[in-house]
Design a protein around this motif. Structure first.
Motif, PDB file in Angstrom:
ATOM      1  N   LYS A  46       0.827  -1.209   0.000  1.00 11.80           N
ATOM      2  CA  LYS A  46       0.000   0.000   0.000  1.00 11.80           C
ATOM      3  C   LYS A  46       0.861   1.258   0.000  1.00 11.80           C
ATOM      4  N   SER A  47       1.972   1.237   0.712  1.00 15.17           N
ATOM      5  CA  SER A  47       2.845   2.406   0.742  1.00 15.17           C
ATOM      6  C   SER A  47       3.495   2.630  -0.620  1.00 15.17           C
ATOM      7  N   ARG A  48       3.813   1.541  -1.328  1.00 16.15           N
ATOM      8  CA  ARG A  48       4.395   1.677  -2.660  1.00 16.15           C
ATOM      9  C   ARG A  48       3.365   2.213  -3.650  1.00 16.15           C
ATOM     10  N   ARG A  49       2.121   1.823  -3.477  1.00 16.49           N
ATOM     11  CA  ARG A  49       1.075   2.278  -4.394  1.00 16.49           C
ATOM     12  C   ARG A  49       0.809   3.769  -4.257  1.00 16.49           C
ATOM     13  N   GLU A  50       1.160   4.333  -3.089  1.00 16.78           N
ATOM     14  CA  GLU A  50       0.951   5.766  -2.888  1.00 16.78           C
ATOM     15  C   GLU A  50       1.890   6.593  -3.763  1.00 16.78           C
ATOM     16  N   THR A  51       3.017   6.016  -4.191  1.00 16.20           N
ATOM     17  CA  THR A  51       3.971   6.734  -5.044  1.00 16.20           C
ATOM     18  C   THR A  51       3.928   6.220  -6.483  1.00 16.20           C
ATOM     19  N   TYR A  52       2.924   5.457  -6.806  1.00 20.07           N
ATOM     20  CA  TYR A  52       2.763   4.897  -8.148  1.00 20.07           C
ATOM     21  C   TYR A  52       2.530   6.027  -9.154  1.00 20.07           C
ATOM     22  N   VAL A  53       3.063   5.870 -10.357  1.00 20.19           N
ATOM     23  CA  VAL A  53       2.899   6.885 -11.398  1.00 20.19           C
ATOM     24  C   VAL A  53       1.515   6.756 -12.018  1.00 20.19           C
ATOM     25  N   VAL A  56     -10.205   5.571 -16.274  1.00 21.94           N
ATOM     26  CA  VAL A  56      -9.070   5.414 -15.363  1.00 21.94           C
ATOM     27  C   VAL A  56      -8.039   4.567 -16.085  1.00 21.94           C
ATOM     28  N   GLY A  57      -6.887   5.167 -16.361  1.00 17.64           N
ATOM     29  CA  GLY A  57      -5.831   4.468 -17.089  1.00 17.64           C
ATOM     30  C   GLY A  57      -4.660   4.137 -16.187  1.00 17.64           C
ATOM     31  N   ASP A  58      -4.151   2.932 -16.295  1.00 22.45           N
ATOM     32  CA  ASP A  58      -3.011   2.488 -15.495  1.00 22.45           C
ATOM     33  C   ASP A  58      -1.883   2.073 -16.434  1.00 22.45           C
ATOM     34  N   GLY A  59      -0.933   3.006 -16.607  1.00 23.28           N
ATOM     35  CA  GLY A  59       0.261   2.697 -17.393  1.00 23.28           C
ATOM     36  C   GLY A  59       1.482   2.540 -16.524  1.00 23.28           C
ATOM     37  N   GLY A  60       1.351   2.933 -15.254  1.00 27.28           N
ATOM     38  CA  GLY A  60       2.465   2.780 -14.321  1.00 27.28           C
ATOM     39  C   GLY A  60       3.724   3.520 -14.723  1.00 27.28           C
ATOM     40  N   GLY A  61       3.594   4.527 -15.603  1.00 31.96           N
ATOM     41  CA  GLY A  61       4.762   5.245 -16.074  1.00 31.96           C
ATOM     42  C   GLY A  61       5.558   4.464 -17.100  1.00 31.96           C
ATOM     43  N   LYS A  62       5.021   3.312 -17.524  1.00 34.00           N
ATOM     44  CA  LYS A  62       5.746   2.441 -18.445  1.00 34.00           C
ATOM     45  C   LYS A  62       5.034   2.260 -19.777  1.00 34.00           C
ATOM     46  N   ALA A  63       3.842   2.786 -19.892  1.00 30.84           N
ATOM     47  CA  ALA A  63       3.059   2.669 -21.119  1.00 30.84           C
ATOM     48  C   ALA A  63       2.155   3.882 -21.250  1.00 30.84           C
ATOM     49  N   ARG A  64       1.692   4.125 -22.453  1.00 29.36           N
ATOM     50  CA  ARG A  64       0.872   5.297 -22.735  1.00 29.36           C
ATOM     51  C   ARG A  64      -0.507   5.157 -22.099  1.00 29.36           C
ATOM     52  N   LEU A  78     -15.245  -2.459 -18.783  1.00 32.10           N
ATOM     53  CA  LEU A  78     -16.272  -1.425 -18.789  1.00 32.10           C
ATOM     54  C   LEU A  78     -17.265  -1.624 -17.651  1.00 32.10           C
ATOM     55  N   VAL A  79     -17.643  -0.533 -17.012  1.00 35.16           N
ATOM     56  CA  VAL A  79     -18.740  -0.533 -16.051  1.00 35.16           C
ATOM     57  C   VAL A  79     -19.949   0.027 -16.783  1.00 35.16           C
ATOM     58  N   ILE A  80     -20.994  -0.800 -16.938  1.00 33.44           N
ATOM     59  CA  ILE A  80     -22.166  -0.429 -17.729  1.00 33.44           C
ATOM     60  C   ILE A  80     -23.404  -0.401 -16.843  1.00 33.44           C
ATOM     61  N   SER A  81     -24.153   0.677 -16.933  1.00 36.92           N
ATOM     62  CA  SER A  81     -25.392   0.796 -16.167  1.00 36.92           C
ATOM     63  C   SER A  81     -26.399   1.578 -16.997  1.00 36.92           C
ATOM     64  N   GLY A  82     -27.635   1.104 -17.015  1.00 34.30           N
ATOM     65  CA  GLY A  82     -28.647   1.778 -17.804  1.00 34.30           C
ATOM     66  C   GLY A  82     -28.343   1.766 -19.286  1.00 34.30           C
ATOM     67  N   GLY A  83     -27.567   0.788 -19.721  1.00 31.06           N
ATOM     68  CA  GLY A  83     -27.210   0.681 -21.127  1.00 31.06           C
ATOM     69  C   GLY A  83     -26.085   1.597 -21.545  1.00 31.06           C
ATOM     70  N   LEU A  84     -25.564   2.412 -20.616  1.00 28.53           N
ATOM     71  CA  LEU A  84     -24.481   3.340 -20.927  1.00 28.53           C
ATOM     72  C   LEU A  84     -23.212   2.978 -20.151  1.00 28.53           C
ATOM     73  N   ILE A  85     -22.086   3.323 -20.730  1.00 32.58           N
ATOM     74  CA  ILE A  85     -20.792   3.051 -20.092  1.00 32.58           C
ATOM     75  C   ILE A  85     -20.506   4.167 -19.095  1.00 32.58           C
ATOM     76  N   GLU A  86     -20.348   3.798 -17.823  1.00 31.83           N
ATOM     77  CA  GLU A  86     -20.113   4.792 -16.772  1.00 31.83           C
ATOM     78  C   GLU A  86     -18.635   4.941 -16.436  1.00 31.83           C
ATOM     79  N   THR A  87     -17.886   3.841 -16.564  1.00 30.71           N
ATOM     80  CA  THR A  87     -16.460   3.870 -16.254  1.00 30.71           C
ATOM     81  C   THR A  87     -15.721   2.986 -17.230  1.00 30.71           C
ATOM     82  N   VAL A  88     -14.548   3.447 -17.654  1.00 32.11           N
ATOM     83  CA  VAL A  88     -13.655   2.649 -18.484  1.00 32.11           C
ATOM     84  C   VAL A  88     -12.361   2.445 -17.704  1.00 32.11           C
ATOM     85  N   TYR A  89     -12.016   1.194 -17.443  1.00 31.29           N
ATOM     86  CA  TYR A  89     -10.733   0.874 -16.827  1.00 31.29           C
ATOM     87  C   TYR A  89      -9.799   0.400 -17.932  1.00 31.29           C
ATOM     88  N   LEU A  90      -8.662   1.065 -18.072  1.00 33.39           N
ATOM     89  CA  LEU A  90      -7.688   0.738 -19.110  1.00 33.39           C
ATOM     90  C   LEU A  90      -6.361   0.414 -18.441  1.00 33.39           C
TER      91      LEU A  90
END
Length: 304
Positions: free
Chosen positions: A69-76, A198-206, A273-285
């Motif tokens: 958890k402490s390492r995740r606090e400094t995650y890019v 919400v995109g997670d590249g970790g400073g190593k990918a676009r 994808l988080v989908i509710s009501g037929g619409l996309i509410e969140t995209v996790y990449l």
């Protein structure tokens, strides 16, 4: 006999560790450490091997979570759980699929390590409060309080899915078509007005270093990276050789339809994808190669 008793519960231990840690790699390390400790005891003297092994795995996972958890606090950039490719039958077992959903694992990140462990053991695996109390070395009243607090917290923050699996797949298929076709207007119609990416590249990918808000911003980003030029820039960002062998398919990611982008058989992006009501509410990449390089192409067995 020692090995056989351990292997009998290996999948359960991996499932517990993954849900507590949100990382398949860390979960495997914890299960390996559990095995090393198990091999040093006289297993013939252990009456309930399952409870003993789950207790050991849970406490090792809690200790590891406190450290990471402490390492995740400094995650890019934003930190997202490490995705897993799940077997098709996982999606048919609703209680299993729900407990590994990326959206849920994101919410579990906001719990304390003890709350998370109690929630996982109680809600995902059905252990009693008394059993959990013995596993984590707390009194039963304290465990009940932890369970209630964690459950209330998750209920307040967990996204609400009101579409079935078939509908989610249909929306995902349309999502892929709009992205790869550069159909900005079509994609915007699929997105909720307050959609987030919400995109997670970790400073190593676009990937975006901050959460993107709003349908226009999210749609513009997605259509840009899904074009041929966008994919080429992405491959350059992770130091991968340029190739024309690009694949994008829908497969089971954490118990739900997800998008897996690969190059020369190597997974380079996972989208949920988080989908509710037929619409996309969140995209996790998720594009951090440390989290997805090891992923096999579907079909594959996953954490149960």
């Amino acid at each position: 006999m020692t090995t056989e008793r351990f292997n009998e519960h290996r999948d359960l231990l991996t499932g517990v560790a993954y849900r507590i840690l949100g990382s398949a790699a860390d979960a495997e390390d914890v299960v390996q450490e559990t095995w090393l400790r198990w091999s040093e005891v006289d297993s013939a003297e252990i009456g309930n091997a399952k409870a003993y092994l789950v207790r050991m795995t849970t406490n090792l996972a809690i200790d590891r979570l406190r450290k990471v958890k402490s390492r995740r606090e400094t995650y890019v950039g934003p930190w997202l759980p490490e995705p897993i490719i799940t077997a098709p039958d996982v999606a048919e077992r609703a209680e299993v699929a729900d407990s590994v959903e990326l959206a849920l694992l994101v919410v579990l990140e906001t719990l304390s390590p003890l709350e998370r462990a109690v929630f996982v053991l109680r809600e995902a695996f059905g252990f009693s409060h008394a059993e959990i109390a013995e596993m984590i070395g707390r009194g039963e009243p304290a465990v009940r309080q932890l369970a209630r607090r964690a459950r209330d917290h998750v209920r307040e923050r967990r996204p609400r899915f009101d579409v079935d699996r078939a509908r989610r797949r249909q929306v995902t298929e349309r999502f892929i078509g709009a992205c790869t076709g550069g159909d900005l207007d079509g994609l915007m119609k699929m997105l909720a007005g307050e959609v987030t990416l919400v995109g997670d590249g970790g400073g190593k990918a676009r990937a975006p270093l901050r959460v993107l808000d709003g349908s226009r911003n999210v749609a513009a980003f997605l259509t840009a990276i899904a074009t041929e030029d966008g994919i080429i820039r992405f491959l350059q960002s992770i130091g991968a050789p340029l190739t024309t062998d690009i694949g994008m398919e829908i497969t089971d990611v954490n118990g739900a339809p997800g998008v897996v982008l690969s190059a020369d058989g190597r997974v380079i992006t996972v989208i949920s994808l988080v989908i509710s009501g037929g619409l996309i509410e969140t995209v996790y990449l998720i594009a951090n190669p440390d989290k997805i390089d090891h992923l096999p192409g579907p079909p594959a067995s996953g954490v149960t």
